[in-house]
Write a protein that holds these residues in place. Structure first.
Motif, short mmCIF file in Angstrom:
data_model
loop_
_atom_site.label_atom_id
_atom_site.label_comp_id
_atom_site.label_asym_id
_atom_site.label_seq_id
_atom_site.Cartn_x
_atom_site.Cartn_y
_atom_site.Cartn_z
N GLY B 305 0.83 -1.20 0.00
CA GLY B 305 0.00 0.00 0.00
C GLY B 305 0.86 1.25 0.00
O GLY B 305 0.58 2.22 -0.72
N PHE B 306 1.93 1.20 0.80
CA PHE B 306 2.88 2.32 0.87
C PHE B 306 3.47 2.60 -0.52
O PHE B 306 3.49 3.75 -0.98
N LEU B 307 3.90 1.53 -1.19
CA LEU B 307 4.47 1.69 -2.54
C LEU B 307 3.43 2.25 -3.50
O LEU B 307 3.71 3.13 -4.33
N THR B 308 2.21 1.71 -3.42
CA THR B 308 1.14 2.15 -4.31
C THR B 308 0.90 3.65 -4.15
O THR B 308 0.86 4.40 -5.14
N ALA B 309 0.79 4.09 -2.90
CA ALA B 309 0.54 5.51 -2.65
C ALA B 309 1.69 6.36 -3.19
O ALA B 309 1.48 7.42 -3.80
N LEU B 310 2.90 5.85 -3.02
CA LEU B 310 4.08 6.59 -3.47
C LEU B 310 4.06 6.75 -4.99
O LEU B 310 4.34 7.84 -5.52
#
Lengths: 115, 787
Positions: B305-310
């Motif tokens: 999720g962190f990567l996706t948001a980034l």
């Protein structure tokens, strides 16, 4: 008129039989329906002209029948025989597997119980 | 062509892997590891060129008609992912050499599938054709299914994973097809270069479909549930597929499509919102799980999720940071999973409540796990620290409205606090504290611990010498956003806002960790009301039930159930055709002759006889009679060939029926009276309809043109006088060949039915005495008769 009656008669008998219990009667119904179909094929060529479509010394007979539907019907007769034999083999095999000719037995135990 | 060679070689390796295992048992995994490491080295050699912007390409036309080409392209983004796929693959292979028990039956299958998966994943990141990308995408889903496999709950988990990811796969196909139609080509690099596609009317549909694909594959809310369920797989598989690579396929897709959609509001807002929500939920759930694999699985969900948001932020800086973090995550999460596998293997449990104090028994493993946990928590000098710092900087400077940067940064800090806490929880409760009483720890061989140690040390080494990554990350940002952010990675940037936030994260994380008992208790009291896997199972079961319900109406052993609708449709069509003006009677009806009526009179008797026959002898007799009457009718009609054939066939039919009767009961089974009445009604309707239709439609015209031509030309053309014969053997000989084929097939079928698969092995016996007694007892037969 007469062709229509014959087709209707055979269809009615065949339809009744394929709606019955027991594979053999279904096969009998199938045979009757096969007759009905071949008769219909021939009737499609017109039953008014009934001269035999074989050329004799004096050429074509008077009012020759249409040979094409006859050829179709001939093929149909042979094929329905093949299918009939196959269906009978299925019925015979079903007897060994199901223990009877009645395909409806296993799926409807409740009905059988009610007797 | 080097790409094709590496890809093809990897696929070939998957085919020979089971053979290697058969020869060398689990030690074959070392060879596979070496091969994958070699492939990593070969591709790494192209690094300098790729970073300069010279993509490596290969192109082979595959299905030119469908614009499907085996075209591969390795730019900086594909390079990064390819190295992760092959490199982690090599480590996991080396790990598998000790994970699987010596002589285990499934090792060959599992290793073969693992290499096959590696090849599929490599193809996915290298594909430069939209349809090819889909093909590899599906291959990864399918190999994942077979790798999770298992029974019971494992099967349920595997099924959930497959259905969820393949639903996403279908969305990917639909999205790519739409995109391809819109852009007029399926070449991915051309599509991505065509900026008009981002504003085309089809773009929203494409975006939704592609996001669906990426979110399902990368376990984003609300599809995250399949990933923890997939943890029933053996640890090498969890490590490779469900932490380091396959779940990154969705991330890769987001990266890949950013050049086109990175600035589209729909894309950006969905990706950021879903990513942040997933990151938060994953981190919160990971705080309470005690099964180590479940803890790490939710940690993976959170990190994805962190990567996706980034990626959603989409600035060059954010994309570069995402690229660094992808690598960092692959390294530390692979280490963590492999450590759990070692613990599971040597201690026999992976439940945090039963573990503790393992550092004394397993110092090497504790070092690996500790380094990885530090990296995951984002502490210097590890790679995870660098990537988190850059990510924070990117969130702070997020383009767009001012509140976005503030809200996103706040949420990311919260996520990072959670991440720190569950990292600490993982390390502390596994390796520190008192060893739980009664825990027996086997000594793990050094070769087993080597793999997690290798990835952990790699992560630390890259962290210390982090500027080596600069060219790659900047090149990724350049191909993805068109701008080189000129990122200079470093452990120390001076007193910056991200560093301050890191301090906040550490403080908050420590506090959360210190209060861990209270946090767990508090969380457990609020059980999640809505669970994805239960919702999925409910929907799945409901779908199956609905299918069963729909199918039930057409699933009966009663032939009449199928036949009546068919007859009804045919009857309706026939009646409609007669009534319809255009098809109504045309021309005079065919005349009837006296002999016709005689035949009809006899037919009535014989058909009623067949229908009413109660014994097989009666049935055969009346059936034969009916057939001969039909033959007689053909004679009257002037069709001697038909009559002859009919006579022969009827005789044969009767013979076959009699033969079959030797195997069948002597009396028929009769249906209930009510059904007989219904059948009779249906039969009469059918008969009347056919009769009317025949009367109205058949035989109301002169000789057909074809028929007339045969009559006049057949003899000259063929030399035959019997026109029907010439049609059968000359003009329509192919029909006759078909007819003979039908007979041959029927004969083969009959042979198979009667001779093969006979339980007695004796073949058919045409006597009642020899035949096994029928299972139905006489009383049952009588009861049926009475019915």
């Amino acid at each position: 008129m007469t062709a229509a009656i014959i087709v209707g008669l055979l269809t009615a008998g065949g339809t009744y039989l394929i709606l019955q219990r027991g594979l053999v009667r279904v096969v009998l119904g199938f045979i009757l329906l096969g007759h009905a179909t071949t008769t219909l094929l021939v009737a499609a060529g017109g039953v008014g002209r009934r001269g035999i479509a074989i050329l004799g010394q004096q050429g074509v007979a008077e009012q020759p029948a249409d040979p094409l539907p006859q050829a179709f019907a001939l093929t149909a007769i042979v094929i329905s025989f093949g299918i009939t034999a196959f269906l009978l083999a299925l019925a015979a095999r079903g007897r060994t597997v199901l223990g009877g000719d009645d395909v409806e037995q296993p799926a409807e135990p409740d009905e059988a119980d009610r007797g | 062509m080097i790409l094709l060679a590496v890809l093809g070689g990897t696929f070939a390796l998957s085919a020979i892997a089971p053979l290697l295992v058969r020869a060398f048992d689990r030690e074959a995994a070392w060879a596979l590891a070496a091969a994958l490491a070699g492939a990593t080295g070969i591709l790494a050699g192209y690094g300098p060129a790729v970073v300069r912007g010279d993509a490596v390409v290969a192109h082979v036309a595959w299905v030119p008609g469908a614009d499907l080409a085996l075209s591969l392209r390795m730019d900086a983004l594909a390079f990064l992912f390819a190295l992760i796929v092959l490199g982690i693959g090599a480590v996991v292979m080396a790990y598998s050499a000790r994970y699987f028990a010596a002589g285990a039956a499934q090792t060959g299958r599992t290793l073969g599938l693992l290499v096959f998966f590696a090849a599929s994943m490599l193809g996915l990141v290298l594909a430069d054709n939209a349809l090819l990308l889909f093909v590899f995408w599906e291959l990864t889903s399918v190999s994942s299914f077979f790798l999770i496999g298992g029974r019971g709950e494992g099967q349920a988990g595997a099924t959930r994973a497959l259905l969820t990811t393949s639903a996403g796969g279908l969305a990917l196909l639909a999205g790519m097809v739409l995109l391809g139609i819109d852009g007029g080509t399926f070449a991915l690099s051309s599509l991505l270069a065509d900026q008009t596609l981002a504003t085309s009317p089809l773009a929203p549909a494409v975006i939704v479909l592609l996001l669906l694909a990426a979110f399902t594959k990368s376990a984003q809310l609300p599809f995250h549930f399949w990933l923890p369920g997939a943890m029933v797989a053996p640890t090498p598989i969890s490590t490779y597929l469900h932490a380091a690579t396959m779940v990154k396929a969705g991330i890769y897709l987001l990266f890949r499509m950013t050049p086109l959609y990175g600035d589209v509001a729909l894309w950006r807002s969905s990706v950021i919102a879903v990513g942040l929500a997933t990151a938060l939920v994953g981190a919160v759930v990971a705080l309470v799980k005690t099964d180590l694999k479940a803890l790490l699985a939710y940690g993976t969900v959170s990190q994805l999720g962190f990567l996706t948001a980034l990626i959603g932020i989409g600035s060059p800086l954010a994309v570069a940071a995402a690229a660094v973090h992808t690598l960092a995550h692959a390294l530390f999460k692979a280490t963590l999973f492999m450590s759990v596998g070692v613990i599971d293997h040597e201690v026999g449990t992976r439940d945090l409540d039963e573990l503790g104090g393992l550092r004394r028994a397993m110092p090497g493993l504790a070092a690996a796990g500790g380094l990885a946990a530090l990296s995951m928590a984002g502490l210097p000098p590890l790679l995870g620290f660098v990537s988190k710092e850059e990510a924070l900087a990117a969130f702070i400077e997020a383009p767009g409205p001012e509140w976005l940067g503030i809200v996103a940064t706040g949420l990311v800090v919260a996520v990072s606090i959670g991440t720190f806490a569950y990292s600490a929880r993982y390390y502390w409760r596994t390796f520190e504290g008192p060893q739980a009483p009664g825990l027996t720890v086997n000594r793990a061989p050094a070769t087993f611990v080597a793999a997690p140690l290798a990835t952990a040390i790699t992560g630390a080494a890259i962290g210390v010498s982090v500027p080596v990554l600069n060219p790659v990350e900047n090149a990724v940002a350049l191909v993805t956003t068109g701008t080189d952010p000129g990122l200079a990675l470093a452990l120390w940037h001076g007193w910056t806002l991200p560093l301050v936030l890191s301090g906040v994260v550490v403080a908050g994380g420590l506090a959360l960790f210190a209060l861990r008992d209270r946090v767990e208790g508090w969380q457990r009291r609020f059980a999640t009301p809505l669970r994805g896997d239960r919702a999925f199972d409910g929907a799945y079961d409901a779908l199956l039930a609905a299918g069963k319900h729909v199918g039930a109406s057409a699933s009966s052993s009663v032939p009449a159930v199928y036949l009546v609708p068919v007859l009804a449709v045919l009857g309706t069509l026939g009646a409609g055709a007669v009534v319809w003006d255009e098809l109504g009677p045309q021309g005079a009806p065919a005349p009837s002759l006296g002999p016709d009526w005689v035949i009809i009179g006899l037919l009535v008797v014989s058909v009623v006889g067949v229908v009413q026959a109660r014994s097989r002898i009666g049935a055969v007799a009346t059936l034969g009679f009916t057939g001969y009457l039909v033959a007689a009718w053909f004679v009257v009609l002037g069709a001697p060939d038909l009559a002859l054939t009919q006579l022969l066939v009827e005789t044969l039919t009767v013979a076959v029926v009699v033969l079959a009767f030797r195997r069948l009961p002597s009396a028929f089974t009769f249906a209930r009276p009510s059904r007989r009445v219904t059948s009779a009604v249906v039969a009469v309707i059918a008969g009347v309809l056919t009769a009317v239709a025949t009367y109205a439609l058949a035989g109301r015209r002169g000789l057909s043109d074809v028929g007339a031509w045969y009559l006049s030309e057949a003899q000259a053309e063929t030399g035959g006088a019997n026109i029907v014969n010439t049609i059968l053997v000359d003009f329509r000989a192919l029909d006759t060949l078909g007819e003979i084929t039908v007979l041959a097939v029927a004969a083969g079928g009959i042979y198979a039915l009667l001779r093969l698969g006979d339980p007695t092995g004796l073949g058919p016996r045409w006597t009642v005495e020899d035949h096994p007694a029928p299972r139905a007892t006489p009383t049952e037969a009588n009861r049926k008769l009475q019915r």
